[in-house]
Scaffold this motif. Sequence first.
Motif, PDB file in Angstrom:
ATOM      1  N   LEU A 132       7.134   6.120  -4.088  1.00  0.00           N
ATOM      2  CA  LEU A 132       8.143   6.222  -5.141  1.00  0.00           C
ATOM      3  C   LEU A 132       8.188   7.626  -5.739  1.00  0.00           C
ATOM      4  O   LEU A 132       9.269   8.150  -6.028  1.00  0.00           O
ATOM      5  CB  LEU A 132       7.876   5.184  -6.232  1.00  0.00           C
ATOM      6  CG  LEU A 132       8.085   3.720  -5.833  1.00  0.00           C
ATOM      7  CD1 LEU A 132       7.556   2.791  -6.922  1.00  0.00           C
ATOM      8  CD2 LEU A 132       9.545   3.440  -5.530  1.00  0.00           C
ATOM      9  N   THR A 133       7.040   8.239  -5.913  1.00  0.00           N
ATOM     10  CA  THR A 133       6.978   9.599  -6.454  1.00  0.00           C
ATOM     11  C   THR A 133       7.713  10.574  -5.545  1.00  0.00           C
ATOM     12  O   THR A 133       8.499  11.403  -6.015  1.00  0.00           O
ATOM     13  CB  THR A 133       5.509  10.027  -6.643  1.00  0.00           C
ATOM     14  OG1 THR A 133       4.895   9.124  -7.575  1.00  0.00           O
ATOM     15  CG2 THR A 133       5.407  11.442  -7.183  1.00  0.00           C
ATOM     16  N   ASN A 134       7.489  10.482  -4.247  1.00  0.00           N
ATOM     17  CA  ASN A 134       8.204  11.346  -3.305  1.00  0.00           C
ATOM     18  C   ASN A 134       9.703  11.080  -3.324  1.00  0.00           C
ATOM     19  O   ASN A 134      10.504  12.015  -3.293  1.00  0.00           O
ATOM     20  CB  ASN A 134       7.664  11.169  -1.888  1.00  0.00           C
ATOM     21  CG  ASN A 134       6.402  11.966  -1.642  1.00  0.00           C
ATOM     22  OD1 ASN A 134       5.967  12.764  -2.464  1.00  0.00           O
ATOM     23  ND2 ASN A 134       5.795  11.748  -0.493  1.00  0.00           N
ATOM     24  N   LEU A 177       3.690  -3.505 -12.658  1.00  0.00           N
ATOM     25  CA  LEU A 177       3.314  -2.522 -11.637  1.00  0.00           C
ATOM     26  C   LEU A 177       3.034  -1.155 -12.258  1.00  0.00           C
ATOM     27  O   LEU A 177       2.079  -0.481 -11.881  1.00  0.00           O
ATOM     28  CB  LEU A 177       4.407  -2.411 -10.572  1.00  0.00           C
ATOM     29  CG  LEU A 177       4.603  -3.628  -9.677  1.00  0.00           C
ATOM     30  CD1 LEU A 177       5.852  -3.469  -8.817  1.00  0.00           C
ATOM     31  CD2 LEU A 177       3.375  -3.877  -8.806  1.00  0.00           C
ATOM     32  N   SER A 178       3.853  -0.759 -13.213  1.00  0.00           N
ATOM     33  CA  SER A 178       3.651   0.528 -13.897  1.00  0.00           C
ATOM     34  C   SER A 178       2.372   0.506 -14.728  1.00  0.00           C
ATOM     35  O   SER A 178       1.575   1.450 -14.674  1.00  0.00           O
ATOM     36  CB  SER A 178       4.845   0.861 -14.790  1.00  0.00           C
ATOM     37  OG  SER A 178       5.990   1.101 -14.018  1.00  0.00           O
ATOM     38  N   ASP A 179       2.181  -0.554 -15.482  1.00  0.00           N
ATOM     39  CA  ASP A 179       0.995  -0.654 -16.342  1.00  0.00           C
ATOM     40  C   ASP A 179      -0.299  -0.671 -15.528  1.00  0.00           C
ATOM     41  O   ASP A 179      -1.326  -0.154 -15.973  1.00  0.00           O
ATOM     42  CB  ASP A 179       1.061  -1.898 -17.231  1.00  0.00           C
ATOM     43  CG  ASP A 179       2.093  -1.763 -18.354  1.00  0.00           C
ATOM     44  OD1 ASP A 179       2.638  -0.660 -18.555  1.00  0.00           O
ATOM     45  OD2 ASP A 179       2.357  -2.797 -19.018  1.00  0.00           O
ATOM     46  N   GLU A 180      -0.248  -1.258 -14.332  1.00  0.00           N
ATOM     47  CA  GLU A 180      -1.433  -1.319 -13.479  1.00  0.00           C
ATOM     48  C   GLU A 180      -1.630  -0.043 -12.662  1.00  0.00           C
ATOM     49  O   GLU A 180      -2.603   0.078 -11.930  1.00  0.00           O
ATOM     50  CB  GLU A 180      -1.352  -2.529 -12.553  1.00  0.00           C
ATOM     51  CG  GLU A 180      -1.494  -3.852 -13.284  1.00  0.00           C
ATOM     52  CD  GLU A 180      -1.441  -5.057 -12.362  1.00  0.00           C
ATOM     53  OE1 GLU A 180      -1.052  -4.914 -11.174  1.00  0.00           O
ATOM     54  OE2 GLU A 180      -1.804  -6.152 -12.828  1.00  0.00           O
ATOM     55  N   GLY A 181      -0.663   0.889 -12.730  1.00  0.00           N
ATOM     56  CA  GLY A 181      -0.777   2.134 -11.980  1.00  0.00           C
ATOM     57  C   GLY A 181      -0.330   2.031 -10.532  1.00  0.00           C
ATOM     58  O   GLY A 181      -0.472   2.991  -9.766  1.00  0.00           O
ATOM     59  N   ALA A 182       0.224   0.898 -10.143  1.00  0.00           N
ATOM     60  CA  ALA A 182       0.702   0.730  -8.767  1.00  0.00           C
ATOM     61  C   ALA A 182       2.043   1.422  -8.550  1.00  0.00           C
ATOM     62  O   ALA A 182       2.430   1.708  -7.414  1.00  0.00           O
ATOM     63  CB  ALA A 182       0.823  -0.754  -8.421  1.00  0.00           C
ATOM     64  N   ALA A 183       2.759   1.684  -9.649  1.00  0.00           N
ATOM     65  CA  ALA A 183       4.057   2.366  -9.599  1.00  0.00           C
ATOM     66  C   ALA A 183       4.095   3.387 -10.730  1.00  0.00           C
ATOM     67  O   ALA A 183       3.403   3.221 -11.745  1.00  0.00           O
ATOM     68  CB  ALA A 183       5.189   1.352  -9.754  1.00  0.00           C
ATOM     69  N   PRO A 184       4.901   4.434 -10.579  1.00  0.00           N
ATOM     70  CA  PRO A 184       5.019   5.420 -11.661  1.00  0.00           C
ATOM     71  C   PRO A 184       5.600   4.788 -12.931  1.00  0.00           C
ATOM     72  O   PRO A 184       6.289   3.763 -12.879  1.00  0.00           O
ATOM     73  CB  PRO A 184       5.997   6.461 -11.091  1.00  0.00           C
ATOM     74  CG  PRO A 184       6.028   6.226  -9.626  1.00  0.00           C
ATOM     75  CD  PRO A 184       5.695   4.780  -9.411  1.00  0.00           C
ATOM     76  N   PRO A 241       0.826  -1.216   0.000  1.00  0.00           N
ATOM     77  CA  PRO A 241       0.000   0.000   0.000  1.00  0.00           C
ATOM     78  C   PRO A 241       0.862   1.269   0.000  1.00  0.00           C
ATOM     79  O   PRO A 241       1.901   1.321   0.652  1.00  0.00           O
ATOM     80  CB  PRO A 241      -0.810  -0.122   1.298  1.00  0.00           C
ATOM     81  CG  PRO A 241      -0.918  -1.600   1.523  1.00  0.00           C
ATOM     82  CD  PRO A 241       0.419  -2.145   1.057  1.00  0.00           C
ATOM     83  N   ASN A 242       0.411   2.247  -0.769  1.00  0.00           N
ATOM     84  CA  ASN A 242       1.075   3.555  -0.902  1.00  0.00           C
ATOM     85  C   ASN A 242       2.359   3.501  -1.718  1.00  0.00           C
ATOM     86  O   ASN A 242       3.175   4.425  -1.653  1.00  0.00           O
ATOM     87  CB  ASN A 242       1.352   4.193   0.464  1.00  0.00           C
ATOM     88  CG  ASN A 242       0.083   4.477   1.214  1.00  0.00           C
ATOM     89  OD1 ASN A 242      -0.845   5.073   0.664  1.00  0.00           O
ATOM     90  ND2 ASN A 242       0.013   4.043   2.455  1.00  0.00           N
TER      91      ASN A 242
END
Length: 160
Positions: free
Chosen positions: A45-47, A73-80, A39-40
């Motif tokens: 990662l953005t911060n 993870l990126s494609d699912e929006g869980a990671a940038p 979660p989060n």
Amino acid sequence: MNSNKLKSSYEFSIAPNSVLALDLEGTLISNAMSQIPRPNLHPFLTNCKQAFQRIVIFTAINEERFRKIAILLSDEGAAPEWFKDLEYINWSGEHKDLNFIPNSNMSRTILVDDRVEYIQPSQIDYWLYIPEFAPPYPGADNELNLLWEKLLKRHSDLMK
């Protein structure tokens, strides 16, 4: 605090020559098989990208497997989106020796990992512990928020 938001009351800029080395399994995701994002993850990662000059992946899984997980993870929006292109650190031996990170200054590097046994004993001061993300994978897991607060303190030291 909304559990989907990563709090930060700290204004920051990129710490010069700083490196944040992140483990993957048990730290950012469950494991390479189930690939459940902690979660989060995305706001964390953005911060981190806004605070550290360089972010690298320092994991026991091979690079090909990491890339597949990162793309998912990126494609699912869980990671940038940029997560799938992170620098991967090749290493061997029993420990994640920070000397494996090319063109880095150990005193400006932070390694985040859930497993103390992977940490080079002489480099323990550069390590931040995060509890393993393990079954039953609580949706209320707040560890990345807590880790972010610890990283902010270390970031402040890097800015001096």
